[in-house]
Design an enzyme around this catalytic site. Structure first.
Site, mmCIF file in Angstrom:
data_model
loop_
_atom_site.group_PDB
_atom_site.id
_atom_site.type_symbol
_atom_site.label_atom_id
_atom_site.label_comp_id
_atom_site.label_asym_id
_atom_site.label_seq_id
_atom_site.Cartn_x
_atom_site.Cartn_y
_atom_site.Cartn_z
ATOM 1 N N ASP A 1 -21.245 15.542 14.843
ATOM 2 C CA ASP A 1 -22.397 15.872 15.672
ATOM 3 C C ASP A 1 -21.969 15.640 17.116
ATOM 4 O O ASP A 1 -20.945 14.979 17.377
ATOM 5 C CB ASP A 1 -23.569 14.962 15.280
ATOM 6 C CG ASP A 1 -24.778 15.137 16.180
ATOM 7 O OD1 ASP A 1 -25.136 16.286 16.490
ATOM 8 O OD2 ASP A 1 -25.351 14.109 16.589
ATOM 9 N N ASP B 1 -24.496 15.158 20.322
ATOM 10 C CA ASP B 1 -25.342 14.250 21.093
ATOM 11 C C ASP B 1 -25.456 12.884 20.426
ATOM 12 O O ASP B 1 -25.823 12.785 19.252
ATOM 13 C CB ASP B 1 -26.735 14.858 21.262
ATOM 14 C CG ASP B 1 -26.708 16.137 22.073
ATOM 15 O OD1 ASP B 1 -26.545 16.058 23.287
ATOM 16 O OD2 ASP B 1 -26.838 17.220 21.463
#
Length: 451
Positions: free
Chosen positions: A16, A18
């Site tokens: 991922d 963020d």
């Protein structure tokens, strides 16, 4: 299942973006996110102007794992068996008597015994990441305002929160420079973002050189993704990743059928035609884990390539990747940072500090005095009993769906790729999967009640 987990045994390593690869300066990003919503509610929807000013002590309200009942305006903290351990109406914590009267030690009305219960619903909303938490504080203060000024007992403000999301974070907002959030981050990324340390950049190259396929799967749109990656990794970041997937719309990326969520090509950050399958590495938008896995089979030449995925959100990353795709999962849990001395890890350069005007907000990864530990809490009414401590629902989900939990990628970047991590499993201790150390509050987990 083996007791240990090793990156060396994985064929594919996915990330991922963020709050996983890209760490934010939470002192600065939290007020910015809060302000992006508050300004919209006040200016566009006519809410009370008092929402625009946040007393520094109010940030203590923010705590991962809370659920907001969208009808009655109550926030709740759940135990691992679904009972309510603490609750507030708006920001006002319920006294033990009111808590007993409202919830009475019973299973919460929306709880389902499967720990994979929905985190998003028309009736409630779970807050499980640092983009969410400023919104929790705003919603609590909205409940306070509506209760005080209108005497409301039921609430319908959520539609205005959704409108605020659409205004500030819609796909075109970055390009159009609209809303508050994107223009601010674009103008001064160094204020809000931590660049990846050299140890992490070197580690990513090491994974690549070891023959691992590297994925980036983010729900951020391609233009914002590019800004973040260029800042934290450098202009050559695309050389690191074999496949980049933006606007992945997790958790649907994992849970939806390929026909519901096909991959799309991109041209100048605009989504193009839907693809019947994924045939080669590259940069794509939307998509689904089934078609991705078919491509990974071709790229590795293996019928069942082993994938590990790093993410910070139990709802969007960890649960769906494990539950639907059976991937190994590494939870990035910043609550582990500085846990042992109760202070946030001082990692940002001095010149970054003190930029936010006004008194400092409490870092979102630090213990909330109002809500207590993210990991355990007392059973209401048994505060003086030795056996009153129980795991929270959030903590139970960590050990159920994560392979391991770490405070940051930096924490493992200098380990050899064949380092053997003790994984979470029913055969191991409840704290086995936390690296480098379990939360201090869980160190004596033998005393905790399990159900």
């Amino acid at each position: 299942m083996a007791q240990h987990f090793s990156l060396a045994a994985c064929d594919v390593v996915g990330f991922d973006l963020d709050h996983t690869l890209c760490r934010y300066n939470l002192h600065e990003s939290a007020p910015l996110i809060y302000n992006s919503f508050a300004q919209f509610l006040v200016k566009e929807k006519g809410y009370d102007k008092e929402l625009l000013t946040v007393p520094p002590e109010d940030w203590d309200f923010c705590c991962k794992g809370l659920a907001l009942d969208l009808e009655d305006g109550n926030f709740i903290k759940l135990g691992d068996n679904g009972t309510v351990l603490r609750a507030s109406h708006g920001t006002k914590l319920m006294a033990p008597e009111a808590l007993a009267e409202e919830y009475g030690g019973k299973e919460w009305k929306h709880f389902m015994s499967d720990t994979g219960m929905a985190c998003r619903s028309g009736k409630y909303y779970f807050y499980d990441n640092y983009f969410d938490l400023p919104g929790a504080l705003l919603c609590a203060r909205v409940v306070d305002s509506l209760t005080k000024n209108n005497g409301q007992k039921t609430f319908d403000f959520w539609k205005d929160i959704v409108a605020g999301i659409q205004h500030n974070y819609k796909m075109s907002a970055f390009k159009e420079n609209c809303g508050i959030y994107f223009p601010e981050v674009k103008s001064d990324p160094g204020r809000y973002l931590h660049s990846c340390p050299e140890s992490v950049k070197k580690w990513l190259r090491q994974l690549k050189n070891a023959g691992k396929i590297l994925l980036l799967i983010t729900s951020s749109h391609s233009d914002y993704c590019r800004l973040l990656c260029e800042y934290i990794l450098g202009n050559d970041f695309e050389d690191i990743f074999d496949i980049v997937i933006t606007n992945a719309l997790k958790p649907g990326f994992f849970s939806h059928l390929p026909s519901q969520r096909p991959f799309r090509t991109l041209e100048n950050d605009e989504e193009q035609e839907a693809l019947p399958s994924l045939d080669k590495p590259g940069w794509y938008s939307q998509g689904n884990a089934v078609h991705l896995y078919e491509l990974l089979k071709k790229m590795t030449g293996k019928p069942e390539p082993k994938v590990v995925y790093f993410g910070d959100s139990m709802h969007s990353d960890i649960f769906p990747a494990r539950h639907y795709s059976n991937w190994e999962t590494v939870l990035i849990l910043e609550e582990l940072r500085g846990d042992r001395d109760g202070k946030p890890e001082e990692s940002e350069p001095l010149e970054k500090k003190g930029k936010y005007e006004g008194p400092k907000a409490k870092p979102l990864n630090i213990l909330s005095k109002k809500w207590g530990s993210f990991f355990i809490d007392s059973i209401p009414g048994l505060e003086n009993a030795e056996d009153s401590l129980v795991y929270t629902w959030s903590c139970k989900r960590i050990s159920t769906y994560s392979t391991i939990a770490i405070p940051s990628i930096e924490a493992i970047a200098e380990l050899p790729l064949d380092y053997k991590f003790m994984r979470f499993s029913s055969k191991n201790s409840k704290t086995a999967g936390y690296y480098p150390n379990p939360p201090l509050i869980l160190s004596n987990d033998e005393t905790l009640k399990t159900k």
